[in-house]
Design an enzyme around this catalytic site. Structure first.
Site, PDB file in Angstrom:
ATOM      1  N   ASP A  31       0.839  -1.189   0.000  1.00 29.82           N
ATOM      2  CA  ASP A  31       0.000   0.000   0.000  1.00 29.82           C
ATOM      3  C   ASP A  31       0.880   1.247   0.000  1.00 29.82           C
ATOM      4  O   ASP A  31       1.992   1.232   0.539  1.00 29.82           O
ATOM      5  CB  ASP A  31      -0.899   0.028   1.230  1.00 29.82           C
ATOM      6  CG  ASP A  31      -2.110  -0.875   1.092  1.00 29.82           C
ATOM      7  OD1 ASP A  31      -2.401  -1.315  -0.029  1.00 29.82           O
ATOM      8  OD2 ASP A  31      -2.765  -1.142   2.118  1.00 29.82           O
ATOM      9  N   ARG A  80      -1.707  -1.223  -8.427  1.00 28.12           N
ATOM     10  CA  ARG A  80      -3.054  -0.750  -8.103  1.00 28.12           C
ATOM     11  C   ARG A  80      -3.056   0.769  -8.186  1.00 28.12           C
ATOM     12  O   ARG A  80      -2.280   1.440  -7.494  1.00 28.12           O
ATOM     13  CB  ARG A  80      -3.457  -1.184  -6.700  1.00 28.12           C
ATOM     14  CG  ARG A  80      -4.864  -0.710  -6.288  1.00 28.12           C
ATOM     15  CD  ARG A  80      -5.090  -0.823  -4.787  1.00 28.12           C
ATOM     16  NE  ARG A  80      -4.825  -2.160  -4.310  1.00 28.12           N
ATOM     17  CZ  ARG A  80      -4.383  -2.436  -3.078  1.00 28.12           C
ATOM     18  NH1 ARG A  80      -4.121  -1.459  -2.227  1.00 28.12           N
ATOM     19  NH2 ARG A  80      -4.160  -3.677  -2.707  1.00 28.12           N
TER      20      ARG A  80
END
Length: 309
Positions: A135, A185
């Site tokens: 992340d 992502r």
């Protein structure tokens, strides 16, 4: 105007204590967080995968300033990887980690500590038949996160990363990461960044998102399109069609508890649809960012306070 206020509140210890101790908060948090314990998380994984959805799992925690806590976060992910392996869910569930939970922000050698802590998690994920996505957090951590990504990919090339379109640098980062075997992502961004490093206007963030989409979908990697925006979903579908991308050559990702009918619709159309499933006791920062992202989420919370108070 409320967005920056809520993002600032996400890092306020005083507000954290107040919100966390308010009895009516917990039922609302349950909309966005799949329980506090591993068992509850796995129940959600089984339910989602049973409906044809894939998942990525986040054991909540960030901004760890105690080395022992970083080790506990590592161990929680090792237990999660073991649980996925035990149920044969590696093909349907991956792991998402915030490196600040692994010690990245520790003042003395945080980068190396985070790398040392995350490496066994990546190894355990590979043994379970799955992978890890790193992340992305606020802009001060981007260089460290991408350096750790590069190091991990030497042995585990399937390791993925998140890029945030609101940062000025992200188009260049997309070009760097759009190569063969990469997994990226793309999200818009959920931290309160200064105007010196990020777009502050929503329309500019959206335009940057589309530019980044084009780069990733035109590349040789595997784009993971993180959005709840119907317009961005439609743009992704059209770009993929123009570029000859098949449904299994990219995926959509959405958050647990948000736009569930849209998640099911995309899966029914043959798209790979992955749900970001957070769990754990350290839910406060994640929860506040969800409120800041959409007025509808904040309205849902306030209505719940009024009706349950």
């Amino acid at each position: 105007m409320l967005g920056p206020v809520l993002l600032a509140a996400a890092r306020s210890d005083g507000i954290r204590r107040f919100v966390s101790s308010t009895p009516v908060t917990r039922p609302v948090v349950n909309r966005f967080v799949a329980g506090e314990r591993l068992g509850a998380c796995m129940e959600s994984v089984r339910s989602l995968t049973g409906r044809g959805l894939d998942v990525t799992l986040d054991h909540l925690g960030e901004d760890t300033t105690v080395r022992a806590e970083a080790l506990r976060n590592r161990d929680a992910y090792l237990a999660l990887a073991e649980a996925l392996a035990g149920e044969g869910l590696g093909a349907r569930a991956e792991l998402s980690v915030k490196l600040s939970a692994f010690g990245q922000v520790l003042p003395d050698g945080g980068h190396d500590i985070a790398l040392a802590n995350v490496r066994p998690v990546v190894e355990a994920a590979a043994e379970a038949g799955t992978t890890v996505t790193l992340d992305m957090e606020d802009h001060t951590t981007v260089d460290s996160t991408l350096a750790i990504l590069a190091e991990l990919r030497k042995s585990f090339p399937q390791t993925g990363a998140v890029l945030q379109s609101y940062l000025f640098r992200t188009e260049d980062d997309c070009r760097d990461l759009a190569g063969e075997g990469s997994r990226v992502r793309l999200v818009k961004g959920a931290y309160d960044e200064p105007a010196s490093v990020a777009h502050r206007d929503k329309a500019e963030v959206d335009r940057a998102y589309v530019r980044c989409l084009k780069i990733l979908l035109s590349g040789k990697g595997y784009p993971m399109v993180g959005t709840h925006d119907p317009r961005m979903v439609a743009i992704t579908q059209e770009l993929a069609r123009r570029l000859g991308r098949k449904h299994d050559e990219f995926e959509f990702q959405m958050l647990y508890g948000i736009r569930e009918s849209e998640q099911s619709r995309l899966a029914a159309e043959g798209h790979r649809m992955r749900v970001y499933v957070p769990y754990g006791t350290d839910w406060y920062g994640y929860f506040m960012r969800r409120l800041a992202e959409r007025p509808a989420n904040l309205g849902f919370f306030l209505r719940s306070l009024a009706t349950r108070g």
